[in-house]
Design an enzyme around this catalytic site. Structure first.
Site, PDB file in Angstrom:
ATOM      1  N   GLY A 242     -48.211 -12.415  39.529  1.00 51.34           N
ATOM      2  CA  GLY A 242     -47.144 -12.894  40.404  1.00 51.34           C
ATOM      3  C   GLY A 242     -47.271 -12.336  41.808  1.00 51.34           C
ATOM      4  O   GLY A 242     -46.953 -13.011  42.792  1.00 51.34           O
ATOM      5  N   ARG A 243     -47.781 -11.115  41.902  1.00 48.87           N
ATOM      6  CA  ARG A 243     -47.911 -10.484  43.224  1.00 48.87           C
ATOM      7  C   ARG A 243     -48.961 -11.178  44.075  1.00 48.87           C
ATOM      8  O   ARG A 243     -48.847 -11.200  45.304  1.00 48.87           O
ATOM      9  CB  ARG A 243     -48.221  -8.995  43.048  1.00 48.87           C
ATOM     10  CG  ARG A 243     -46.973  -8.239  42.681  1.00 48.87           C
ATOM     11  CD  ARG A 243     -47.218  -6.879  42.099  1.00 48.87           C
ATOM     12  NE  ARG A 243     -45.925  -6.371  41.610  1.00 48.87           N
ATOM     13  CZ  ARG A 243     -45.786  -5.342  40.800  1.00 48.87           C
ATOM     14  NH1 ARG A 243     -46.858  -4.686  40.379  1.00 48.87           N
ATOM     15  NH2 ARG A 243     -44.587  -4.957  40.409  1.00 48.87           N
ATOM     16  N   ILE A 329     -43.712 -13.996  71.250  1.00 51.10           N
ATOM     17  CA  ILE A 329     -44.538 -14.912  72.053  1.00 51.10           C
ATOM     18  C   ILE A 329     -43.690 -16.071  72.560  1.00 51.10           C
ATOM     19  O   ILE A 329     -43.797 -16.485  73.716  1.00 51.10           O
ATOM     20  CB  ILE A 329     -45.729 -15.431  71.218  1.00 51.10           C
ATOM     21  CG1 ILE A 329     -46.729 -14.306  70.949  1.00 51.10           C
ATOM     22  CG2 ILE A 329     -46.416 -16.613  71.921  1.00 51.10           C
ATOM     23  CD1 ILE A 329     -47.792 -14.648  69.913  1.00 51.10           C
ATOM     24  N   GLU A 355     -40.479  -9.147  43.285  1.00 49.43           N
ATOM     25  CA  GLU A 355     -41.681  -8.887  42.483  1.00 49.43           C
ATOM     26  C   GLU A 355     -42.279  -7.518  42.808  1.00 49.43           C
ATOM     27  O   GLU A 355     -43.492  -7.343  42.873  1.00 49.43           O
ATOM     28  CB  GLU A 355     -42.697 -10.028  42.610  1.00 49.43           C
ATOM     29  CG  GLU A 355     -42.075 -11.332  42.126  1.00 49.43           C
ATOM     30  CD  GLU A 355     -43.050 -12.360  41.607  1.00 49.43           C
ATOM     31  OE1 GLU A 355     -44.220 -12.035  41.398  1.00 49.43           O
ATOM     32  OE2 GLU A 355     -42.602 -13.506  41.408  1.00 49.43           O
ATOM     33  N   GLY A 356     -41.387  -6.560  43.000  1.00 53.44           N
ATOM     34  CA  GLY A 356     -41.794  -5.189  43.287  1.00 53.44           C
ATOM     35  C   GLY A 356     -41.753  -4.924  44.773  1.00 53.44           C
ATOM     36  O   GLY A 356     -42.506  -5.517  45.541  1.00 53.44           O
TER      37      GLY A 356
END
Lengths: 376, 347
Positions: A242-243, A329, A355-356
């Protein structure tokens, strides 16, 4: 060493870009403004195979591999980060069932996740008192004569408002820390599963984040995914993959913001704006390599826990910096909705959390380093 | 000559802080969602005297002296960045109105102000002027009764008080990211016609340095309250069997946030304590302070985790508001150029 995508991977990337530009991009701004859930876009994603990118063809997926998955998610996130996170989680759910399920579980759930019959899948791990520390979870599953009864409350469930299937972690044994946790497949229409009110969030406003209550939800024996008490490693493995997805999502958001700012640079750029642009391009290029490295290890069946954490912490933090530079910018124009950059800034911020968190990624990286040093 | 002694300033701060906890903190989320401040807030500000900041003392006002305004803005920003910005902008406008601020109605409604001198020219046109210059961000565009616009008439400072109805057609899209309740909109200056009666021409230079100090004060207030909330949350949130404040990863963040804010506060104090000129202490305070506020607000959001990303807590709004401070009226690139120009000029 080869830094080029294979012809098959390049074809997936091109196809994903076409899908993202035709299906996701035109709806992204309105989706952010009005909120809700991108049912139509996700239907189109299912028809294109984008809900099972790294899933076997036999189970209804594209079987394109983890590198292709990362490339496709990057393209989708450039167009609409909110729809993309629902796709990421659904892909993760399909993959985890394909990896850990029995033949019957795979055949029952994976094809209908891939073709959209279940809308999308959801990943129900976090709780109010168990975020970075999931082993503190309070949700319980109790054995009955012919299955299990689940009681508890989950929080921050992506797509929780519409998901047709939830992967749910619950404690099946007292004590034993993470070893007492098991994983269950719970259909969205299970009696006793209550979907709460979606959170109002800084960004990703076209994705729902929902508390889910389990009030004596009965499931059969066939709902247990993997072994009883073996749920925690399932979660950790799913999160490794998932990461890669969240890193790719972050990259896509940073890419989109940088591209939007670069348009401004076409007419008479200042040296300071060019310097900002160069910095973002350098970091996006580095992030892309980290993401593809982790995905490539996954494709080759090697351990990629540390590499996925590298990719996630770096891509999310640098993508946030890229969105910040894009604002700088563009100046005042960057703060207007029409430029799309302020949406990117709001969307990308959560990639350092879910997810962490970045802090957890650093713990994972350090743990892997120590593990590598202590094993010969 | 702040117009207020220390005791009076302390009282003003205390009553502002009381209003912040009673009215501003509870209202800020709704104001952000609606894109405007509650109409009752102007009255509350007026009753505290915060709409008379910048007015002549003889008229019951308080000089737009940063020594008075800065502490008040910092307190207001702890409640809501948009409200603090509205008060800061109003004070800058009132300071430019000179004798015109005697007109009572200017002191119980919102006024706006936009800097554009140097780049905006007022060209004589019949019995008035036509402005020519790049677009500017107009704070309180939908809520201010009138706006003070800075321009140049040849080499001379030219200042105009333009009623909202005359600005309407020149207003563009809204700033969507932060400071939403201050309804900031792009104002197309080029082609804007202003009449003879609109011309103010107060004495002295435009209040650019004050504007920079005010933005720095708002950024400081946003950062300080974000740190306070982060500390409180870290002490109460238990993960891994202990409050996360016991984790070194969190302690490092909190220490770094506090250190950064100390530096910001020192720069604000320096900018406030002495007259400032372009590229000087106020520029440094703004440039550093706004960037530091964004970092601190982002870390505060991070310490809160998932709940910090929701609109249920002010963490995400403070990050969005602080991010506007970096761009406030002058780009960071322009500010850096001003600092370098000062370094290169003979002492």
């Amino acid at each position: 060493m080869n830094f080029e995508a294979s012809p098959e991977q390049a074809a997936i990337e091109a196809e994903a870009r076409r899908f993202a530009q035709t299906e996701l991009a035109p709806r992204a701004e309105a989706l952010d403004r009005t909120g809700g859930f991108p049912v139509a876009s996700l239907g189109a994603a299912a028809r294109g195979g984008w809900l099972g990118i790294n899933v076997a063809r036999a189970l209804g997926g594209l079987e394109a591999g983890a590198v292709s998955y990362a490339l496709a998610i990057m393209e989708c996130a450039r167009a609409c980060a909110a729809t993309t996170v629902a796709m990421c989680v659904s892909n993760m759910v399909a993959e985890v069932i394909a990896a850990f399920g029995t033949t019957a579980q795979r055949e029952r759930w994976v094809p209908s996740l891939c073709d959209g019959r279940l809308v999308v899948g959801a990943f129900a791990l976090s709780e109010a008192g168990a975020g970075s520390d999931p082993s503190a979870m309070q949700t319980r599953a109790r054995r009955t004569a012919n299955g299990w009864v689940i009681d508890g409350a989950k929080l921050w469930i992506t797509s929780g408002s519409h998901a047709g299937l939830f992967v749910v972690w619950a404690r099946t044994r007292e004590g034993g820390g993470s070893k007492g946790i098991s994983c269950f497949l719970v259909p969205g229409d299970a009696p006793g599963l209550h979907r709460g009110v979606p959170e109002t969030k800084m960004g990703l406003r076209g994705s729902t984040t929902v508390p889910i209550a389990f009030d004596a939800v009965e499931v059969g024996d066939d709902a247990l995914l993997h072994d009883e008490g073996g749920g925690f490693p399932v979660a950790l493995m799913a999160l490794d993959g998932g990461r890669i997805g969240i890193a790719a999502q972050a990259w896509g958001i940073g890419r989109a913001a940088t591209d939007a700012a670069a348009v401004q640079l076409a007419d008479g750029p200042s040296p300071s704006a060019l310097a900002l642009w160069a910095e973002s391009e350098t970091e996006l290029a580095a992030a892309r390599l980290l993401i593809l490295k982790a995905a490539s290890l996954k494709d080759r069946g090697q351990r990629f826990t540390r590499e996925a954490a590298h990719a996630k912490v770096f891509a999310s933090e640098r993508a946030f910096a890229a969105c910040d530079r894009a604002l700088e910018i563009l100046g005042d124009r960057g703060f207007l909705a029409e430029a799309g950059v302020e949406r990117a800034y709001r969307d990308v911020r959560v990639t350092m959390i879910y997810e962490g968190t970045s802090e957890i990624q650093r713990v994972v990286i350090a743990r892997e380093l120590v593990r590598a040093r202590s094993s010969p | 000559m702040s117009g207020l002694d220390d005791d009076s300033l302390g009282l003003l701060r205390d009553s502002t802080a009381e209003l912040v906890s009673r009215v501003v903190l509870p209202g800020a989320r709704t104001w952000d969602e609606r894109g405007c401040l509650a109409s009752s807030v102007a009255r509350a500000m007026g009753e505290l005297g915060l709409l008379a900041l910048g007015a002549p003392e003889a008229r019951g006002g308080v000089a737009a002296d940063p020594r008075v305004v800065v502490p008040v803005l910092e307190v207001l920003a702890r409640g809501d960045g948009s409200l603090a910005l509205a008060v800061a902008t109003h004070a800058l406008a009132v300071a430019c109105c000179g004798e015109r601020s005697q007109e009572r109605h200017l002191l119980d409604t919102w006024l706006s102000w936009a800097p554009s001198a140097g780049t905006c020219q007022a060209l004589p046109d019949g019995d008035g002027w036509t402005l020519q210059g790049p677009d500017v961000a107009l704070v309180m565009a939908d809520q201010a009764e009138a706006a003070v616009l800075e321009a140049r008439d040849g080499d001379v400072r030219a200042t105009f008080l333009v009623p909202r109805e005359d600005l309407q057609a020149a207003l563009g899209p809204r700033c969507a990211l932060g400071m939403r309740a201050a309804s900031i909109r792009q104002l197309r200056l080029s082609g804007l016609r202003v009449g003879k009666a609109a011309r103010l021409d107060p004495e002295g230079e435009p209040p650019f340095e004050h504007a920079r100090s005010f933005v720095a004060a708002i950024a400081l207030g946003l950062g300080r309250v974000a740190l306070d909330d982060a500390v409180a949350y870290a002490r109460s949130r238990v993960q891994f069997g202990e409050p996360i404040a016991a984790l070194q990863a969190i302690q490092v963040k909190l220490a770094s946030m506090a250190t950064g804010l100390e530096a910001s506060a020192a720069l604000v104090a320096r900018a406030t304590g002495a007259p400032s000129s372009s590229g000087g202490p106020a520029t440094a305070a703004r440039l550093f302070g706004a960037r530091e506020a964004v970092r601190v607000c982002s870390e505060s959001l991070q310490i809160h985790g998932g709940v910090g990303y929701t609109c249920d807590l002010p963490a995400e709004r403070r990050l969005r508001d602080a991010r506007w401070c970096i761009q406030a009226w002058w780009s960071p690139a322009a500010e850096r150029e001003a600092i370098v120009a000062r370094l290169r000029s003979p002492a």
